[in-house]
Scaffold this motif. Structure first.
Motif, short mmCIF file in Angstrom:
data_model
loop_
_atom_site.label_atom_id
_atom_site.label_comp_id
_atom_site.label_asym_id
_atom_site.label_seq_id
_atom_site.Cartn_x
_atom_site.Cartn_y
_atom_site.Cartn_z
N GLU A 21 41.28 46.20 38.58
CA GLU A 21 41.72 44.84 38.88
C GLU A 21 42.87 44.89 39.87
OE1 GLU A 21 42.21 41.97 35.77
OE2 GLU A 21 40.82 43.06 34.48
N LEU A 22 42.91 43.87 40.70
CA LEU A 22 43.94 43.75 41.73
C LEU A 22 44.39 42.29 41.74
CD1 LEU A 22 45.35 44.95 44.29
CD2 LEU A 22 43.34 44.23 45.54
N LYS A 23 45.68 42.08 41.69
CA LYS A 23 46.20 40.72 41.70
C LYS A 23 46.88 40.48 43.03
CE LYS A 23 48.86 37.49 38.95
NZ LYS A 23 49.54 37.27 37.68
N ALA A 24 46.52 39.40 43.68
CA ALA A 24 47.13 39.04 44.97
C ALA A 24 47.80 37.68 44.83
CB ALA A 24 46.07 39.00 46.05
N ARG A 25 48.92 37.54 45.46
CA ARG A 25 49.63 36.25 45.46
C ARG A 25 49.51 35.66 46.85
NH1 ARG A 25 52.21 36.09 40.68
NH2 ARG A 25 52.87 38.05 39.77
N ILE A 26 49.10 34.41 46.89
CA ILE A 26 48.94 33.70 48.16
C ILE A 26 49.64 32.35 48.07
CG2 ILE A 26 46.78 34.86 48.78
CD1 ILE A 26 45.27 32.50 47.66
N PRO A 27 49.99 31.77 49.21
CA PRO A 27 50.67 30.48 49.18
C PRO A 27 49.83 29.39 48.51
CG PRO A 27 50.82 31.46 51.36
CD PRO A 27 49.85 32.29 50.57
N GLN A 30 46.19 27.84 49.50
CA GLN A 30 45.40 28.80 50.26
C GLN A 30 44.14 29.22 49.50
OE1 GLN A 30 46.28 29.37 53.30
NE2 GLN A 30 44.88 30.98 53.89
N LYS A 31 44.22 29.27 48.19
CA LYS A 31 43.07 29.70 47.38
C LYS A 31 41.87 28.79 47.63
CE LYS A 31 41.47 30.43 42.65
NZ LYS A 31 41.82 30.38 41.24
N GLU A 32 42.07 27.50 47.64
CA GLU A 32 40.96 26.58 47.84
C GLU A 32 40.38 26.71 49.25
OE1 GLU A 32 39.09 24.80 45.78
OE2 GLU A 32 40.31 25.75 44.24
N ILE A 33 41.23 26.97 50.23
CA ILE A 33 40.75 27.16 51.60
C ILE A 33 39.88 28.42 51.67
CG2 ILE A 33 41.48 27.70 53.97
CD1 ILE A 33 44.01 25.97 53.35
N ILE A 34 40.34 29.49 51.07
CA ILE A 34 39.59 30.75 51.06
C ILE A 34 38.29 30.58 50.28
CG2 ILE A 34 39.61 33.17 50.34
CD1 ILE A 34 42.71 33.05 50.73
N LYS A 35 38.37 29.94 49.13
CA LYS A 35 37.19 29.73 48.30
C LYS A 35 36.14 28.90 49.03
CE LYS A 35 35.80 28.14 43.73
NZ LYS A 35 36.22 27.46 42.50
N SER A 36 36.56 27.85 49.71
CA SER A 36 35.64 27.01 50.48
C SER A 36 34.97 27.81 51.60
CB SER A 36 36.37 25.81 51.08
OG SER A 36 36.82 24.96 50.06
N HIS A 37 35.75 28.65 52.27
CA HIS A 37 35.20 29.49 53.32
C HIS A 37 34.17 30.45 52.76
CE1 HIS A 37 35.02 31.62 57.13
NE2 HIS A 37 35.03 32.72 56.42
N ALA A 38 34.50 31.08 51.64
CA ALA A 38 33.57 32.03 51.01
C ALA A 38 32.27 31.33 50.64
CB ALA A 38 34.22 32.64 49.77
N GLU A 39 32.36 30.16 50.05
CA GLU A 39 31.16 29.41 49.67
C GLU A 39 30.33 29.02 50.89
OE1 GLU A 39 32.76 26.23 47.30
OE2 GLU A 39 32.98 27.52 45.54
#
Length: 65
Positions: A21-27, A30-39
């Motif tokens: 497991e790896l934990k990353a902290r983002i502003p 940003q998570k929703e932006i990344i998640k939308s891009h991935a989808e």
């Protein structure tokens, strides 16, 4: 249907034996932006992050050869 305690234990054991497991902290936000891009790419968030890391490492390694 609820998952039994035995099933939870089996999944937990499998995950522990097969994955790190790896934990990353983002502003914030940003998570929703990344998640939308991935989808949009047809990937899960996890698959997208793994691909982004792999591709960046390949590119970085090629630049040093």
């Amino acid at each position: 249907m609820p998952v039994s305690k035995a099933q939870q234990k089996a999944v937990s054991k499998y995950m522990k034996e097969n994955y790190d497991e790896l934990k990353a902290r983002i502003p914030k936000g940003q998570k929703e932006i990344i998640k939308s891009h991935a989808e949009a790419q047809g990937e899960s968030l996890n698959a997208f992050i793994n691909r982004a890391i792999s591709e960046t490492m390949k590119r970085d390694n090629a630049a040093t050869e």
